[in-house]
Motif scaffolding. Sequence first.
Motif, PDB file in Angstrom:
ATOM      1  N   PHE A  28       0.844  -1.190   0.000  1.00  0.00           N
ATOM      2  CA  PHE A  28       0.000   0.000   0.000  1.00  0.00           C
ATOM      3  C   PHE A  28       0.881   1.243   0.000  1.00  0.00           C
ATOM      4  O   PHE A  28       2.035   1.210   0.445  1.00  0.00           O
ATOM      5  CB  PHE A  28      -0.914   0.034   1.227  1.00  0.00           C
ATOM      6  CG  PHE A  28      -1.952  -1.058   1.262  1.00  0.00           C
ATOM      7  CD1 PHE A  28      -3.080  -0.990   0.473  1.00  0.00           C
ATOM      8  CD2 PHE A  28      -1.785  -2.161   2.087  1.00  0.00           C
ATOM      9  CE1 PHE A  28      -4.033  -1.993   0.503  1.00  0.00           C
ATOM     10  CE2 PHE A  28      -2.726  -3.174   2.132  1.00  0.00           C
ATOM     11  CZ  PHE A  28      -3.865  -3.081   1.340  1.00  0.00           C
ATOM     12  N   GLU A  29       0.322   2.328  -0.486  1.00  0.00           N
ATOM     13  CA  GLU A  29       1.020   3.603  -0.396  1.00  0.00           C
ATOM     14  C   GLU A  29       1.231   3.974   1.072  1.00  0.00           C
ATOM     15  O   GLU A  29       0.389   3.696   1.936  1.00  0.00           O
ATOM     16  CB  GLU A  29       0.200   4.703  -1.081  1.00  0.00           C
ATOM     17  CG  GLU A  29       0.128   4.590  -2.587  1.00  0.00           C
ATOM     18  CD  GLU A  29       1.447   4.955  -3.254  1.00  0.00           C
ATOM     19  OE1 GLU A  29       2.172   5.826  -2.718  1.00  0.00           O
ATOM     20  OE2 GLU A  29       1.742   4.387  -4.318  1.00  0.00           O
ATOM     21  N   ALA A  30       2.357   4.637   1.332  1.00  0.00           N
ATOM     22  CA  ALA A  30       2.583   5.139   2.685  1.00  0.00           C
ATOM     23  C   ALA A  30       1.485   6.097   3.106  1.00  0.00           C
ATOM     24  O   ALA A  30       1.154   6.202   4.294  1.00  0.00           O
ATOM     25  CB  ALA A  30       3.945   5.828   2.753  1.00  0.00           C
ATOM     26  N   ALA A  31       0.881   6.780   2.129  1.00  0.00           N
ATOM     27  CA  ALA A  31      -0.210   7.709   2.428  1.00  0.00           C
ATOM     28  C   ALA A  31      -1.425   6.996   3.005  1.00  0.00           C
ATOM     29  O   ALA A  31      -2.271   7.630   3.655  1.00  0.00           O
ATOM     30  CB  ALA A  31      -0.607   8.475   1.160  1.00  0.00           C
ATOM     31  N   ALA A  32      -1.542   5.688   2.786  1.00  0.00           N
ATOM     32  CA  ALA A  32      -2.679   4.924   3.305  1.00  0.00           C
ATOM     33  C   ALA A  32      -2.366   4.241   4.625  1.00  0.00           C
ATOM     34  O   ALA A  32      -3.234   3.563   5.186  1.00  0.00           O
ATOM     35  CB  ALA A  32      -3.120   3.879   2.281  1.00  0.00           C
ATOM     36  N   LEU A  33      -1.165   4.396   5.151  1.00  0.00           N
ATOM     37  CA  LEU A  33      -0.768   3.652   6.349  1.00  0.00           C
ATOM     38  C   LEU A  33      -1.692   3.916   7.529  1.00  0.00           C
ATOM     39  O   LEU A  33      -2.151   2.982   8.195  1.00  0.00           O
ATOM     40  CB  LEU A  33       0.672   3.971   6.724  1.00  0.00           C
ATOM     41  CG  LEU A  33       1.283   3.170   7.890  1.00  0.00           C
ATOM     42  CD1 LEU A  33       2.787   3.005   7.693  1.00  0.00           C
ATOM     43  CD2 LEU A  33       1.025   3.830   9.245  1.00  0.00           C
ATOM     44  N   ALA A  34      -1.971   5.183   7.807  1.00  0.00           N
ATOM     45  CA  ALA A  34      -2.814   5.509   8.969  1.00  0.00           C
ATOM     46  C   ALA A  34      -4.196   4.893   8.828  1.00  0.00           C
ATOM     47  O   ALA A  34      -4.770   4.379   9.798  1.00  0.00           O
ATOM     48  CB  ALA A  34      -2.907   7.020   9.133  1.00  0.00           C
ATOM     49  N   GLN A  35      -4.750   4.926   7.610  1.00  0.00           N
ATOM     50  CA  GLN A  35      -6.073   4.365   7.366  1.00  0.00           C
ATOM     51  C   GLN A  35      -6.063   2.852   7.511  1.00  0.00           C
ATOM     52  O   GLN A  35      -6.925   2.271   8.192  1.00  0.00           O
ATOM     53  CB  GLN A  35      -6.530   4.748   5.966  1.00  0.00           C
ATOM     54  CG  GLN A  35      -7.932   4.244   5.601  1.00  0.00           C
ATOM     55  CD  GLN A  35      -8.320   4.712   4.210  1.00  0.00           C
ATOM     56  OE1 GLN A  35      -7.573   4.534   3.260  1.00  0.00           O
ATOM     57  NE2 GLN A  35      -9.470   5.333   4.107  1.00  0.00           N
ATOM     58  N   ILE A  36      -5.088   2.186   6.886  1.00  0.00           N
ATOM     59  CA  ILE A  36      -4.996   0.732   6.979  1.00  0.00           C
ATOM     60  C   ILE A  36      -4.792   0.310   8.429  1.00  0.00           C
ATOM     61  O   ILE A  36      -5.378  -0.682   8.889  1.00  0.00           O
ATOM     62  CB  ILE A  36      -3.848   0.216   6.101  1.00  0.00           C
ATOM     63  CG1 ILE A  36      -4.116   0.512   4.621  1.00  0.00           C
ATOM     64  CG2 ILE A  36      -3.630  -1.279   6.321  1.00  0.00           C
ATOM     65  CD1 ILE A  36      -5.284  -0.204   4.033  1.00  0.00           C
ATOM     66  N   ALA A  37      -3.981   1.043   9.165  1.00  0.00           N
ATOM     67  CA  ALA A  37      -3.713   0.698  10.559  1.00  0.00           C
ATOM     68  C   ALA A  37      -4.994   0.697  11.386  1.00  0.00           C
ATOM     69  O   ALA A  37      -5.168  -0.139  12.277  1.00  0.00           O
ATOM     70  CB  ALA A  37      -2.699   1.661  11.152  1.00  0.00           C
ATOM     71  N   ARG A  38      -5.903   1.628  11.097  1.00  0.00           N
ATOM     72  CA  ARG A  38      -7.170   1.684  11.844  1.00  0.00           C
ATOM     73  C   ARG A  38      -8.049   0.478  11.580  1.00  0.00           C
ATOM     74  O   ARG A  38      -8.944   0.172  12.382  1.00  0.00           O
ATOM     75  CB  ARG A  38      -7.917   2.973  11.500  1.00  0.00           C
ATOM     76  CG  ARG A  38      -7.287   4.230  12.104  1.00  0.00           C
ATOM     77  CD  ARG A  38      -8.226   5.416  12.006  1.00  0.00           C
ATOM     78  NE  ARG A  38      -8.390   5.861  10.624  1.00  0.00           N
ATOM     79  CZ  ARG A  38      -7.630   6.767  10.026  1.00  0.00           C
ATOM     80  NH1 ARG A  38      -6.625   7.324  10.691  1.00  0.00           N
ATOM     81  NH2 ARG A  38      -7.848   7.130   8.777  1.00  0.00           N
ATOM     82  N   TYR A  39      -7.825  -0.206  10.455  1.00  0.00           N
ATOM     83  CA  TYR A  39      -8.642  -1.380  10.145  1.00  0.00           C
ATOM     84  C   TYR A  39      -8.323  -2.560  11.052  1.00  0.00           C
ATOM     85  O   TYR A  39      -8.994  -3.596  10.984  1.00  0.00           O
ATOM     86  CB  TYR A  39      -8.450  -1.786   8.687  1.00  0.00           C
ATOM     87  CG  TYR A  39      -8.997  -0.785   7.687  1.00  0.00           C
ATOM     88  CD1 TYR A  39      -9.905   0.195   8.072  1.00  0.00           C
ATOM     89  CD2 TYR A  39      -8.611  -0.824   6.357  1.00  0.00           C
ATOM     90  CE1 TYR A  39     -10.402   1.114   7.162  1.00  0.00           C
ATOM     91  CE2 TYR A  39      -9.102   0.085   5.428  1.00  0.00           C
ATOM     92  CZ  TYR A  39      -9.991   1.053   5.839  1.00  0.00           C
ATOM     93  OH  TYR A  39     -10.485   1.957   4.913  1.00  0.00           O
TER      94      TYR A  39
END
Length: 398
Positions: A83-94
């Motif tokens: 995933f893009e690093a820009a999506a890390l915070a979002q993916i982490a919340r999942y």
Amino acid sequence: MFSGSAFEVSGRRGADGLARRTRLVALALALATLAGVLLALLSGRRDDGDSQARAASSAPVSVAIDARHPGRQVRGRFLGLSFEAAALAQIARYGERGNLVALLRSLGPGVLRFGGVSADTQVAWTDRATPRPPWASRVIDAGDLRRLGRLASRTGWKVLLTVGLLHYDPAAAAREVAAAAAALGHRLVAIEVGNEPDAYAQHGYRPLPWTYPQYNAEVSMYRRAIAKAVHGIRFAGPGVSGSRIFATWGPGEATAQRPSLLTGHHYPLGCHQTPPPSIGRLLSAQTRSLEGQSLERFMSVSRARSIRFRMDELGSVSCGGTHGISDAFASTLWATGYIVQAMAKGLAGVNFEGNPAYCLGYSPVCAGSPERLAAGVLRAQPVWYALLVGRKLVGARP
């Protein structure tokens, strides 16, 4: 369902052998079914689905399985997502909402990689000692990494993390890596420095000449700063854009940096190519042959230096994929074929690139609406089914 189909299975007798052969035949049947339907679609027919199915069922299919000569064993954590690093915070919340935990568990233990162009151009680390720089549109902080650690713990997956090199800041990178090590512990596979750094000068981000020695000097400064902040960190690299540049950069990386993992990227079709991407080109014998040559370029360096190689970013068509190709079931066939080729070549693993917010490209999983994206309710896309097929081969000697 098949006319003229022949299934030949040979090898030692016994319950284990029979079970293994049964699984292989089931996989072969599934792939042959999908291939037959796809051949009907590619034939140019425009009649209804029933006649397409009849055309597919009349195509002769032969599958031969030789269990007497198994290949090298496919090691664990072969499968992965990027995933893009820009999506890390979002993916982490999942890790605490939605269905990503269940989806990842369905593939068995794997590797989550965070990188992409956003790791260099959009995302910056921030903490008390590191204010948000003006160029960054997004930030990662210690809370995001702790949530990512919980996701990794719940799924049994590990993390490969890219820190930005484009905006040169070894001190900030060292603080980010120290926080990642604290949050992820043994689930941190390695750190990559920069994403596709071979292309920096091409996009005007570094002056010419920009070759491996210039990149190596910058990475060495990063590694020294990180070593002062935290001990025992493993590194991966050089994360270049393709096998031809890897043939130039890979040997230097292996010799100068001695990473625990060599990495590179692969997209068989380019979004701006002429002729444009098509299903026919994606599934052609020429593309498969070229991919075999590409894999050999990567692995020749890996074997010569005795350092494992992982394809840590992979997709059907560059630029996020092409609607009607990357999000069609033709990409299931392509991805399944690529996974098997990569296994046969001896890769450490593959990470298919994805974007949970975009369902018209190559992402293995995505959300169908902003509401589902916020809730973490993701759906499987065509490439996901190739990963499920691949899971059956992990640990085996196919």
